[in-house]
Scaffold this active site. Sequence first.
Site, PDB file in Angstrom:
ATOM      1  N   LYS A 170      60.482  93.467  39.229  1.00 54.48           N
ATOM      2  CA  LYS A 170      59.039  93.294  39.048  1.00 54.48           C
ATOM      3  C   LYS A 170      58.397  92.515  40.198  1.00 54.48           C
ATOM      4  O   LYS A 170      57.379  92.948  40.753  1.00 54.48           O
ATOM      5  CB  LYS A 170      58.786  92.564  37.731  1.00 54.48           C
ATOM      6  CG  LYS A 170      57.335  92.231  37.476  1.00 54.48           C
ATOM      7  CD  LYS A 170      57.191  91.205  36.369  1.00 54.48           C
ATOM      8  CE  LYS A 170      57.720  89.852  36.835  1.00 54.48           C
ATOM      9  NZ  LYS A 170      57.414  88.767  35.893  1.00 54.48           N
ATOM     10  N   THR A 171      58.976  91.374  40.565  1.00 53.07           N
ATOM     11  CA  THR A 171      58.370  90.539  41.608  1.00 53.07           C
ATOM     12  C   THR A 171      58.315  91.279  42.937  1.00 53.07           C
ATOM     13  O   THR A 171      57.326  91.184  43.677  1.00 53.07           O
ATOM     14  CB  THR A 171      59.161  89.224  41.761  1.00 53.07           C
ATOM     15  OG1 THR A 171      59.233  88.576  40.493  1.00 53.07           O
ATOM     16  CG2 THR A 171      58.482  88.300  42.750  1.00 53.07           C
TER      17      THR A 171
ATOM     18  N   ASP B  99      50.201  89.070  36.545  1.00 54.76           N
ATOM     19  CA  ASP B  99      51.632  89.085  36.211  1.00 54.76           C
ATOM     20  C   ASP B  99      51.834  88.570  34.782  1.00 54.76           C
ATOM     21  O   ASP B  99      51.004  87.819  34.258  1.00 54.76           O
ATOM     22  CB  ASP B  99      52.385  88.193  37.210  1.00 54.76           C
ATOM     23  CG  ASP B  99      53.887  88.353  37.096  1.00 54.76           C
ATOM     24  OD1 ASP B  99      54.351  89.320  36.464  1.00 54.76           O
ATOM     25  OD2 ASP B  99      54.607  87.493  37.648  1.00 54.76           O
ATOM     26  N   GLU B 100      52.925  88.976  34.155  1.00 56.10           N
ATOM     27  CA  GLU B 100      53.275  88.536  32.792  1.00 56.10           C
ATOM     28  C   GLU B 100      52.093  88.740  31.832  1.00 56.10           C
ATOM     29  O   GLU B 100      51.733  87.857  31.054  1.00 56.10           O
ATOM     30  CB  GLU B 100      53.703  87.050  32.804  1.00 56.10           C
ATOM     31  CG  GLU B 100      54.846  86.715  33.736  1.00 56.10           C
ATOM     32  CD  GLU B 100      56.200  87.198  33.223  1.00 56.10           C
ATOM     33  OE1 GLU B 100      56.235  87.923  32.195  1.00 56.10           O
ATOM     34  OE2 GLU B 100      57.222  86.868  33.848  1.00 56.10           O
TER      35      GLU B 100
ATOM     36  N   GLN C 161      59.193  91.590  26.096  1.00 60.86           N
ATOM     37  CA  GLN C 161      59.465  90.196  26.445  1.00 60.86           C
ATOM     38  C   GLN C 161      58.296  89.277  26.077  1.00 60.86           C
ATOM     39  O   GLN C 161      58.147  88.199  26.641  1.00 60.86           O
ATOM     40  CB  GLN C 161      59.786  90.070  27.936  1.00 60.86           C
ATOM     41  CG  GLN C 161      61.041  90.837  28.348  1.00 60.86           C
ATOM     42  CD  GLN C 161      61.421  90.578  29.787  1.00 60.86           C
ATOM     43  OE1 GLN C 161      61.902  89.501  30.151  1.00 60.86           O
ATOM     44  NE2 GLN C 161      61.223  91.574  30.643  1.00 60.86           N
TER      45      GLN C 161
ATOM     46  N   ARG D  32      69.447  88.249  30.057  1.00 64.03           N
ATOM     47  CA  ARG D  32      69.668  87.288  31.151  1.00 64.03           C
ATOM     48  C   ARG D  32      71.050  87.482  31.763  1.00 64.03           C
ATOM     49  O   ARG D  32      71.311  87.027  32.883  1.00 64.03           O
ATOM     50  CB  ARG D  32      69.569  85.834  30.661  1.00 64.03           C
ATOM     51  CG  ARG D  32      68.262  85.390  30.037  1.00 64.03           C
ATOM     52  CD  ARG D  32      67.065  85.739  30.857  1.00 64.03           C
ATOM     53  NE  ARG D  32      66.478  86.997  30.396  1.00 64.03           N
ATOM     54  CZ  ARG D  32      65.624  87.728  31.094  1.00 64.03           C
ATOM     55  NH1 ARG D  32      65.272  87.358  32.291  1.00 64.03           N
ATOM     56  NH2 ARG D  32      65.135  88.851  30.601  1.00 64.03           N
TER      57      ARG D  32
END
Length: 683
Positions: A32-33, A221-222, A252, A619
């Site tokens: 994503k980043t 973002d998010e 998420q 994770r």
Amino acid sequence: MFDIHSLNPQQRAAVQATEGPVLILAGAGTGKTRVITCRIVHLMSQGIAPENILGVTFTNKAAREMMERVKEMMPSSLRKSKGTVEKPQRPVLCTFHSLCVRILREHIHHIGYKANFVIYDESEQIGTLRKILSQISGLKGIEPREVLAAISRIKNTASKEGAAPDEDPVRMRILERYQKALHACNAVDFDDLILLTLRLFKGHPNALEACRMRFRYIMVDEYQDTNASQFALVQYLSAKHRNLCVVGDDDQSIYGWRGAEIGNLLNLEDHFPEVKVVKLEQNYRSTNVILEAANAVIQRNARRRPKKLWSDNGRGAPISMFAFVDDDEEARVVVEEIEFNRMARQVAWREHAILFRTNAQSRPLETALRKAGVRYHLVGGQSFFDRREIRDFLAYLKMFVNPNDDNSLLRIANVPPRGLSDGTMEKLLGLSQERQSSVFSVMRHTDMDRQFSPRTAESLRDFVSFVERTRAQLIGSGNDEAGFSGAHVSLKEWALGFLDEVEYWAELRKMEKTAEAGENRVRNIRDLVSTMDGDTPGGPPDKRLETFLADIVLDGGRETEKETTQDAVTLITMHSCKGLEFPHVFVVGVEDGLLPHTNSKETGNLDEERRLFYVAMTRAMKTLSVSHCGGRRKYGTLMPCHPSPFLEELPDELIQDGSERAKKPVTTGESRNLFASMREFIG
């Protein structure tokens, strides 16, 4: 440098969709980043002026990292200003609150403030409230922190459309005076930043238009973590040009308890019917076993945007499932697994992470890690032994062992409040320096009546009496009404006795914004108290207490060591782990009542709890271990536990019994490799 061909097809589609509304559904570990930063650089390479690009995220750290990546990827033609010595213009990458500060600095004069407004921190807010409460009759005993928490709740609720106004006249009266006091000082608090920006946009179209003209391309973002105020802010800025790109993953969304609204992402078409949706599903982090298990769990949520993670990282090892008798055994075995990996397989401590649902679960884990000499650090929270209530409690114990310990006495003399103000303590400290004696000695002196007001002198006498009486119970200089006597003293009962006497439990609950947070602090103390008689041999209670304190202090020395090295096991709550990754992950305490949490079950919010489990699982990069206990200690009592219903959603073919795996004999080749690794480790 930026190379669009280094991206997979879905990532390229997300980067190249620059006009109109876009939703990038970025699953866990899908890069994503990288996509966000590539998209910003791509916009600039297409001739979009950097100052017209706005990227909004949730933390200053994320904004800084994003800016660094953008700078690294920018073509040389964009790094230098043509024909000038000025610094090149850059996109605005910041948090929601930083964005609002920028906007308000320029336009806040429209709503009656000066551009040089100050932002009050918590101590300044409390100081303002303390002054207000002292001026309103009947409110002098109210704790300012409680009022501040209520004000914050009112402000955040007020920004939500359709929310019922607070009807408590006393709270609203305090809030009105508080806002006037801040305004008089040309000050705002953290909650005001977004609210005042929304007020500005609503009442002053010219200011809104100026912001829209500047920020023509907006990325958030998010997005699944945005609340009502943040959603309204984005709507205001993007409603005209509609070049809004939101990046997030509804699977998420785990912060509903603090106001995040998953509907902002799920219902985006209601506000932007023409939105283009791009799914990122190729995971670069985990093995396919881990991803298949995570997919199987999250697909049980009905209200979500379908997506299915996959990876080129191979199938990977099965997920290890452990069932333990209690949380002490769980902690011990997890630490043993970590140490086996380190010594037999040369896996560094830093490659391991232990994830848990609540902060209270860290105590047995920290204790086991300390006993084994394993370095660790706690992310997203304080170490158990660094928490305010634990430090207060230990200060009480140290003072009872040695009343002349000025540091400990000064810490707790007015905790809970007993009429010994900061001014009183400063005067006592000054007198102790003049007389070259301890503060406690000054308190006991016969001239206290002449040094202080009658009321303060009485508070001092009461405190001295409390200390001496409680010490007498400890050292056995007589019996008392509570039945304490010399060597027969239970340290646990003794500690609970003085904590009850000073009403410390009520103080802990009163100081927190929520009942749950207060109960967590109470539980932290009770859990530590329950270990005071633990494995310590018999003997005088004061000596047993000295040993108890010495063990904690000596173990605490390891805390300094772990801060100076990168090689340490990570302890982290599930809520704090989003965005992180670790080669080897242990998810502990997967039990009904913890995950899903009892509160979430009562409010019917199981979907968010399932998403939390999904976040924890994803994770893991190489191995994932999941455990639950038959009993867990609460306030020193072993309470029965049951496995989480989420465990039943894991496909059987992806699971192996951790205990059985440990018993399985190794092959000749494996034993030879393990022996070689152990010999290399020993040196």
